[in-house]
Design a protein around this motif. Structure first.
Motif, mmCIF file in Angstrom:
data_model
loop_
_atom_site.group_PDB
_atom_site.id
_atom_site.type_symbol
_atom_site.label_atom_id
_atom_site.label_comp_id
_atom_site.label_asym_id
_atom_site.label_seq_id
_atom_site.Cartn_x
_atom_site.Cartn_y
_atom_site.Cartn_z
ATOM 1 N N UNK A 362 0.858 -1.189 0.000
ATOM 2 C CA UNK A 362 0.000 0.000 0.000
ATOM 3 C C UNK A 362 0.891 1.234 0.000
ATOM 4 N N UNK A 363 0.777 2.031 -1.046
ATOM 5 C CA UNK A 363 1.530 3.278 -1.137
ATOM 6 C C UNK A 363 0.655 4.444 -0.682
ATOM 7 N N UNK A 364 1.245 5.318 0.121
ATOM 8 C CA UNK A 364 0.536 6.505 0.598
ATOM 9 C C UNK A 364 0.574 7.587 -0.475
ATOM 10 N N UNK A 365 -0.583 8.170 -0.766
ATOM 11 C CA UNK A 365 -0.656 9.219 -1.783
ATOM 12 C C UNK A 365 -1.059 10.560 -1.190
ATOM 13 N N UNK A 366 -2.047 10.566 -0.327
ATOM 14 C CA UNK A 366 -2.499 11.808 0.311
ATOM 15 C C UNK A 366 -2.846 11.539 1.754
ATOM 16 N N UNK A 367 -1.807 11.323 2.573
ATOM 17 C CA UNK A 367 -2.021 11.026 3.988
ATOM 18 C C UNK A 367 -1.181 11.955 4.851
ATOM 19 N N UNK A 368 -1.581 12.078 6.102
ATOM 20 C CA UNK A 368 -0.793 12.803 7.096
ATOM 21 C C UNK A 368 -1.115 12.222 8.465
ATOM 22 N N UNK A 369 -0.341 12.625 9.452
ATOM 23 C CA UNK A 369 -0.580 12.173 10.819
ATOM 24 C C UNK A 369 -1.185 13.300 11.641
ATOM 25 N N UNK A 370 -2.229 12.973 12.381
ATOM 26 C CA UNK A 370 -2.862 13.935 13.283
ATOM 27 C C UNK A 370 -2.989 13.263 14.642
ATOM 28 N N UNK A 371 -2.174 13.716 15.593
ATOM 29 C CA UNK A 371 -2.150 13.099 16.922
ATOM 30 C C UNK A 371 -1.937 11.584 16.814
ATOM 31 N N UNK A 372 -0.957 11.211 15.999
ATOM 32 C CA UNK A 372 -0.559 9.813 15.790
ATOM 33 C C UNK A 372 -1.586 8.990 15.010
ATOM 34 N N UNK A 373 -2.658 9.612 14.554
ATOM 35 C CA UNK A 373 -3.665 8.914 13.759
ATOM 36 C C UNK A 373 -3.457 9.249 12.281
ATOM 37 N N UNK A 374 -3.374 8.215 11.441
ATOM 38 C CA UNK A 374 -3.254 8.445 10.003
ATOM 39 C C UNK A 374 -4.584 8.942 9.465
ATOM 40 N N UNK A 375 -4.540 10.059 8.707
ATOM 41 C CA UNK A 375 -5.762 10.646 8.163
ATOM 42 C C UNK A 375 -5.547 11.011 6.698
ATOM 43 N N UNK A 376 -6.663 11.217 6.015
ATOM 44 C CA UNK A 376 -6.622 11.633 4.611
ATOM 45 C C UNK A 376 -6.305 13.114 4.516
#
Length: 423
Positions: A362-376
């Motif tokens: 699985x390649x990440x394309x539009x993700x970021x981390x918010x308080x250690x939670x992966x989000x779109x």
């Protein structure tokens, strides 16, 4: 060698993943990168469009090669800056990157090189653009001249839709990118993508793929940056690949040299292959996204040494390009609302389970981390990629992985590779 990889999308994650497997690579720095790329690289908080900061980063880190993923920094002259400092860069200089930055430029290039493509004209005013429609039969193809993140092409089924598209584009729908537009005849046939590595003098084919541009199953809905891809594309067999290189790619490279814009990097030819043979739809000055993901899944050679040879004008001495004969497929998980107004911030879980399936990455394309939670954080969020003994197994693995991912705000097409199966 130490490599600086510019970009932070799915294409760049796939490149970082493959580069990290090269025995010749000691370290990869990604700018700006994404959470998935942190597995293979050190992330640097520099935006892909900040040419000055990227140049400084390359100098400070004493990198041996810069690999540019997206088109924007190339059109802004990043390769020119680096070349002036004798830093090898895989990616064309600004003058050559016009093949993607301006569709009108590419049309002129094709005319000069006698490259087969759709008949077209370029406009900056609505009245003559609408008058040009009189000589065409629907559907009508309306294209923003400049960069529009893969969304600047409208296929209008009716005259009213075409005229609306003309008005919207020239009124700034895509900003400066649509201040000029290209209208062309609609080409019948099957689309395919061929990639060629170029070193300013020579070019070699680097695999093909087939993309799925429309947002919905059955190729319905608006165009996107790409909702999935598979490789190899059956229509791009060796004979067709050789023909595209001889009739389209090589003449274009000679024409670029004639206008003092020799091309180094990857040249992405978007093709329509019909009864009259292959015709060029458009060029891109970088790897396709998501086509790059399936090519990287299949590549078996040392990518770093190949890209370095191209950057140094020495493809003749590059390692042989070898691909796994097995097919690969990627399915794009996008945020609801894409491509118009994608919903940001949705939580993503279950990637460990998806990645545990044999043959899946699985390649990440539009993700970021918010308080250690992966989000779109983007429209296209994940690229679920799989390789299999045959295309059916690759597709089944990819969708099995998709179904293990917990992303309530996401959606995907369920028919990736349908053209190959219909054969």
């Amino acid at each position: 060698m130490k490599i600086l990889l510019v970009g932070g999308g799915g294409r760049e994650h796939a490149l970082a993943w493959r580069l990290a497997q090269s025995p010749s690579v000691s370290e990869i720095i990604c700018a700006p990168g994404n959470p998935g790329m942190a597995e293979a690289a050190r992330l640097a908080p520099v935006q892909a469009t900040d040419v000055e900061a990227l140049t400084k980063l390359a100098v400070d880190e004493k990198v041996a090669l810069v690999v540019v993923g997206p088109e924007a920094p190339l059109t802004l002259g990043l390769a020119d800056k680096l070349a002036a400092l004798n830093i090898p860069v895989f990616g064309p200089m600004q003058a050559a990157a016009r093949v993607e930055a301006s569709k009108a430029f590419t049309k002129d290039l094709c005319a000069a090189a006698n490259v087969p493509t759709a008949a077209s004209q370029t406009f900056t005013e609505a009245a003559p653009a609408k008058a040009f429609l009189d000589g065409l039969t629907p559907p009508y193809v309306i294209k923003a001249d400049g960069l529009a993140a893969g969304k600047g092409v409208i296929i209008a089924e009716t005259r009213d839709e075409a005229e609306t598209a003309i008005d919207e584009m020239l009124s700034g729908k895509f900003g400066a990118a649509s201040a000029k537009l290209v209208i062309e005849e609609f080409l019948e046939g099957e689309e395919a993508s061929l990639f060629a590595l170029c070193d300013g003098k020579n070019a070699i084919a680097f695999g093909g793929a087939q993309d799925h541009k429309r947002v919905g199953d059955g190729d319905q809905g608006p165009n996107t940056g790409g909702m999935g891809a598979y490789s190899p594309a059956p229509i791009l067999d060796q004979a067709m690949t050789d023909r595209v290189m001889a009739e389209i790619v090589q003449p274009s490279l000679r024409a670029l040299s004639d206008v003092h814009a020799p091309y180094r990097g990857v040249l992405f030819a978007g093709l329509m292959i019909g009864q009259q043979g292959p015709k060029l739809i458009e060029y891109n000055a970088r790897f396709g996204d998501p086509e790059c993901q399936v090519l990287m899944m299949r590549l078996q050679s040392d990518l770093a040494l190949i890209l370095l040879a191209a950057a140094n004008g020495d493809l003749a001495n590059a390692p042989a390009i070898e691909f796994d004969l097995r097919p690969a497929v990627t399915v794009v998980l996008a945020a609801k609302g894409y491509p118009d107004t994608p919903k940001a911030g949705g939580a993503i879980n279950g990637l460990d389970k998806a990645n545990a399936i044999e043959g899946v990455k699985v390649f990440h394309a539009g993700t970021s981390l918010k308080d250690s939670q992966l989000v779109a954080s983007g429209g296209r969020v994940l690229n679920v990629t799989a390789i299999g003994d045959d295309l059916r197994q690759a597709v089944d693995r990819a969708y099995q992985a998709v179904d293990l991912i917990d992303f309530a705000d996401g959606f995907c097409r369920r028919d990736i590779a349908w053209r190959a199966f219909n054969r």
